[in-house]
Design a protein around this motif. Structure first.
Motif, PDB file in Angstrom:
ATOM      1  N   GLU A 174       0.926  -1.160  -0.070  1.00 27.35           N
ATOM      2  CA  GLU A 174      -0.013  -0.221   0.057  1.00 27.35           C
ATOM      3  C   GLU A 174       0.594   1.274   0.187  1.00 27.35           C
ATOM      4  N   ASN A 175       2.223   1.191  -0.238  1.00 30.07           N
ATOM      5  CA  ASN A 175       3.102   2.336  -0.299  1.00 30.07           C
ATOM      6  C   ASN A 175       3.114   2.995   1.114  1.00 30.07           C
ATOM      7  N   ILE A 176       2.803   2.179   2.138  1.00 28.12           N
ATOM      8  CA  ILE A 176       3.190   3.062   3.580  1.00 28.12           C
ATOM      9  C   ILE A 176       4.498   2.976   3.912  1.00 28.12           C
ATOM     10  N   ASN A 177       5.228   3.923   4.056  1.00 27.10           N
ATOM     11  CA  ASN A 177       6.586   3.999   4.563  1.00 27.10           C
ATOM     12  C   ASN A 177       6.625   3.552   6.143  1.00 27.10           C
ATOM     13  N   ILE A 178       6.435   2.337   6.157  1.00 25.57           N
ATOM     14  CA  ILE A 178       6.363   1.826   7.511  1.00 25.57           C
ATOM     15  C   ILE A 178       7.411   2.199   8.334  1.00 25.57           C
ATOM     16  N   PRO A 179       8.853   2.164   8.265  1.00 31.82           N
ATOM     17  CA  PRO A 179       9.843   2.615   9.008  1.00 31.82           C
ATOM     18  C   PRO A 179       9.652   4.044   9.622  1.00 31.82           C
ATOM     19  N   GLU A 180       9.184   5.080   8.656  1.00 31.08           N
ATOM     20  CA  GLU A 180       9.098   6.377   9.146  1.00 31.08           C
ATOM     21  C   GLU A 180       8.073   6.603   9.993  1.00 31.08           C
ATOM     22  N   VAL A 181       6.849   6.001   9.546  1.00 31.29           N
ATOM     23  CA  VAL A 181       5.709   6.269  10.574  1.00 31.29           C
ATOM     24  C   VAL A 181       6.130   5.503  12.005  1.00 31.29           C
ATOM     25  N   LEU A 182       6.643   4.520  12.013  1.00 24.32           N
ATOM     26  CA  LEU A 182       6.855   3.962  13.176  1.00 24.32           C
ATOM     27  C   LEU A 182       8.175   4.719  13.911  1.00 24.32           C
ATOM     28  N   ARG A 183       8.810   5.460  13.465  1.00 25.53           N
ATOM     29  CA  ARG A 183       9.958   6.243  13.950  1.00 25.53           C
ATOM     30  C   ARG A 183       9.184   7.406  14.356  1.00 25.53           C
ATOM     31  N   LEU A 184       8.445   7.946  13.771  1.00 26.64           N
ATOM     32  CA  LEU A 184       7.360   8.971  14.472  1.00 26.64           C
ATOM     33  C   LEU A 184       6.797   8.628  15.657  1.00 26.64           C
ATOM     34  N   ARG A 185       6.134   7.413  15.767  1.00 26.58           N
ATOM     35  CA  ARG A 185       5.588   6.845  16.824  1.00 26.58           C
ATOM     36  C   ARG A 185       6.422   6.694  17.955  1.00 26.58           C
ATOM     37  N   ASN A 186       7.772   6.294  17.593  1.00 23.28           N
ATOM     38  CA  ASN A 186       8.730   5.911  18.581  1.00 23.28           C
ATOM     39  C   ASN A 186       8.791   7.308  19.478  1.00 23.28           C
ATOM     40  N   LEU A 187       9.182   8.183  18.591  1.00 23.09           N
ATOM     41  CA  LEU A 187       9.557   9.550  19.291  1.00 23.09           C
ATOM     42  C   LEU A 187       8.274  10.186  19.990  1.00 23.09           C
ATOM     43  N   ALA A 188       6.970   9.901  19.602  1.00 19.15           N
ATOM     44  CA  ALA A 188       5.820  10.430  20.179  1.00 19.15           C
ATOM     45  C   ALA A 188       5.506   9.595  21.646  1.00 19.15           C
ATOM     46  N   VAL A 189       5.729   8.238  21.599  1.00 16.96           N
ATOM     47  CA  VAL A 189       5.413   7.465  22.741  1.00 16.96           C
ATOM     48  C   VAL A 189       6.766   7.737  23.914  1.00 16.96           C
ATOM     49  N   ALA A 190       8.082   7.934  23.269  1.00 17.92           N
ATOM     50  CA  ALA A 190       8.928   7.677  24.249  1.00 17.92           C
ATOM     51  C   ALA A 190       9.290   9.149  24.823  1.00 17.92           C
ATOM     52  N   TYR A 191       9.203  10.021  24.029  1.00 19.17           N
ATOM     53  CA  TYR A 191       9.809  11.207  24.233  1.00 19.17           C
ATOM     54  C   TYR A 191       8.575  12.466  24.293  1.00 19.17           C
ATOM     55  N   LYS A 192       7.453  12.007  24.229  1.00 22.37           N
ATOM     56  CA  LYS A 192       6.362  12.922  23.951  1.00 22.37           C
ATOM     57  C   LYS A 192       6.350  13.940  23.057  1.00 22.37           C
ATOM     58  N   MET A 193       7.088  13.611  21.976  1.00 21.75           N
ATOM     59  CA  MET A 193       7.210  14.427  20.614  1.00 21.75           C
ATOM     60  C   MET A 193       6.297  14.279  19.619  1.00 21.75           C
ATOM     61  N   THR A 194       4.962  14.509  20.213  1.00 18.50           N
ATOM     62  CA  THR A 194       3.764  14.411  19.240  1.00 18.50           C
ATOM     63  C   THR A 194       3.663  15.449  18.466  1.00 18.50           C
ATOM     64  N   ASP A 195       4.039  16.786  18.812  1.00 24.88           N
ATOM     65  CA  ASP A 195       3.705  17.866  17.983  1.00 24.88           C
ATOM     66  C   ASP A 195       4.560  17.463  16.714  1.00 24.88           C
ATOM     67  N   TYR A 196       5.985  17.238  16.754  1.00 24.99           N
ATOM     68  CA  TYR A 196       6.650  16.778  15.631  1.00 24.99           C
ATOM     69  C   TYR A 196       6.205  15.694  14.782  1.00 24.99           C
ATOM     70  N   GLY A 197       5.620  14.678  15.560  1.00 30.47           N
ATOM     71  CA  GLY A 197       5.167  13.474  14.836  1.00 30.47           C
ATOM     72  C   GLY A 197       3.837  13.894  14.033  1.00 30.47           C
ATOM     73  N   GLN A 198       3.134  14.945  14.548  1.00 35.28           N
ATOM     74  CA  GLN A 198       2.033  15.276  13.812  1.00 35.28           C
ATOM     75  C   GLN A 198       2.224  16.195  12.524  1.00 35.28           C
ATOM     76  N   TYR A 199       3.427  16.879  12.726  1.00 36.80           N
ATOM     77  CA  TYR A 199       3.939  17.789  11.867  1.00 36.80           C
ATOM     78  C   TYR A 199       4.383  17.010  10.648  1.00 36.80           C
ATOM     79  N   ARG A 200       5.214  16.037  10.803  1.00 33.14           N
ATOM     80  CA  ARG A 200       5.873  15.316   9.570  1.00 33.14           C
ATOM     81  C   ARG A 200       4.846  14.310   9.267  1.00 33.14           C
ATOM     82  N   TYR A 201       4.086  13.740  10.077  1.00 31.10           N
ATOM     83  CA  TYR A 201       2.976  12.586   9.419  1.00 31.10           C
ATOM     84  C   TYR A 201       2.184  13.405   8.665  1.00 31.10           C
ATOM     85  N   GLY A 202       1.706  14.466   8.821  1.00 25.19           N
ATOM     86  CA  GLY A 202       0.603  15.320   8.243  1.00 25.19           C
ATOM     87  C   GLY A 202       1.326  15.598   6.488  1.00 25.19           C
ATOM     88  N   MET A 203       2.409  15.256   6.178  1.00 22.86           N
ATOM     89  CA  MET A 203       3.176  15.766   5.070  1.00 22.86           C
ATOM     90  C   MET A 203       2.947  14.318   4.178  1.00 22.86           C
TER      91      MET A 203
END
Length: 376
Positions: free
Chosen positions: A294-323
């Motif tokens: 389905e052309n999902i960039n799985i590693p990048e999505v899960l990298r953003l999840r790693n950061l959101a869960v571990a460090y609460k970098m949710t704003d950054y994750g939403q910013y990049r995920y929205g791209m």
């Protein structure tokens, strides 16, 4: 301010460069920002054809007179790859006219992101024919490329031996491109790091969890130190939109020595914290799960999840995920909710992660406003 040799160009650049993508609408503010950067020791300004009126504003500043002689100021502009030489000839001429310059210190092929782009630059009648003409007549002194592409595309572009420098993404929180930096260094190419404050994690507005883990330093300072301690890296961009935004980054402009024991221990603390919080759900970024049907960039999505869960970098994750789905070849891939749970990725994951479940969780955490690039 420290200065480093920009690979085989033999130019010595300040370890921070002024990137001009963000001052798109105000000529007066652009001129003040440029003047402040030069006063603080920056000797490299990077712009691009695609950055709105950035080339025009920089050209106006150069015409008005600056505190640094032209011979001591290094100007880079970037133009997109083209399938034909004539378009590239026109792009180069237009950039020189807007900048009011007789020559460019560096010209970057902007956004060499896909295999098709790579074919264009390798074609005998493609864009590099016009670039080499400009080098031959002195309008361009050095040629490189910038990229938002995959590691494989970046390494292939470096291996063409057509380029003297590379601009790429690489940060503490994104180390996928470490092999490309090593390859570039082995070929004596200059290495320019794109947007370490913003794309590196929105580190100018870090969450409290991350700030606490990085004490006694700021997350931004630590990321700069991670990069500046690596002597393969020449310069880091600062995308200042106004003069005051130059102050904090340049406080570490002389801190380019090896990492201290304290800094190393903090990076270890960050790593341990992520492993503890994510436990068996941590994606190790091995990329074995790709390609996704389905052309999902799985590693990048899960990298953003790693950061959101571990460090609460949710704003950054939403910013990049929205791209995703909104930035074309600059940030390719579909959003995680496109997962059909086909299971194609599961047997390839060495950690045996429940990837469909993690993608679903990532989408729930990171979906928000649709993102777009600041420029087209």
């Amino acid at each position: 301010m420290q200065y480093r040799r920009f690979g085989k160009t033999n130019i010595h650049l300040s370890v921070f460069s002024l990137g001009t993508m963000r001052y798109l609408a105000d000529a007066e503010n652009a001129q003040k920002t440029i003047a402040q950067a030069l006063a603080l020791g920056i000797n490299h300004i990077e712009t691009a054809r695609g950055y709105g009126k950035s080339e025009e504003f920089l050209g106006q500043a150069l015409q008005s007179g600056l505190s640094v002689p032209r011979s001591q100021l290094h100007i880079t502009t970037k133009v997109p790859p083209t399938a034909d030489a004539d378009s590239m000839r026109r792009y180069i001429d237009e950039s020189l006219q807007r900048l009011h310059l007789d020559y460019l210190d560096c010209l970057g092929i902007h956004g060499l992101n896909t295999w098709e782009h790579l074919q264009w630059v390798q074609a005998k009648t493609g864009c590099m024919q016009a670039v080499q003409e400009a080098v031959g007549d002195g309008r361009v002194r050095h040629v490189g490329f910038s990229t938002h592409g995959t590691l494989e595309v970046i390494e292939a572009a470096i291996n063409t031996d057509l380029f003297e420098f590379v601009n790429l993404h690489y940060y503490y929180f994104f180390q996928r491109h470490a092999p490309a930096i090593q390859l570039a260094a082995g070929k004596d190419m200059g290495v320019f790091i794109i947007s370490p404050a913003d794309k590196g994690g929105k580190l100018y507005t870090p969450p409290q969890t991350l700030k606490d883990l990085c004490q006694p330093y700021s997350p931004l300072e630590l990321n700069y130190r991670f990069l500046l301690s690596d002597n393969r890296i020449t310069t880091l961009s600062i995308g200042a939109a106004q003069p005051e935004e130059l102050i904090e980054p340049l406080q570490v402009a002389d801190s380019n020595s090896e990492l201290t024991s304290t800094e190393i221990s903090i990076f270890q603390r960050l790593e341990n914290h992520q492993k503890t919080v994510l436990n068996t759900d941590e994606c190790s970024q091995c990329y074995a799960c790709l390609p996704c049907p389905e052309n999902i960039n799985i590693p990048e999505v899960l990298r953003l999840r790693n950061l959101a869960v571990a460090y609460k970098m949710t704003d950054y994750g939403q910013y990049r995920y929205g791209m995703f789905e909104n930035a074309g070849h600059w940030f390719p891939g579909m959003k995680a909710n496109r997962c059909t749970e086909c299971g194609d990725c599961l047997p390839r994951c060495p950690q045996e992660l429940d990837i469909p479940a993690l993608l679903n969780d990532a989408h729930a955490r990171l979906k928000g406003k649709t993102g777009r690039r600041l420029w087209g």
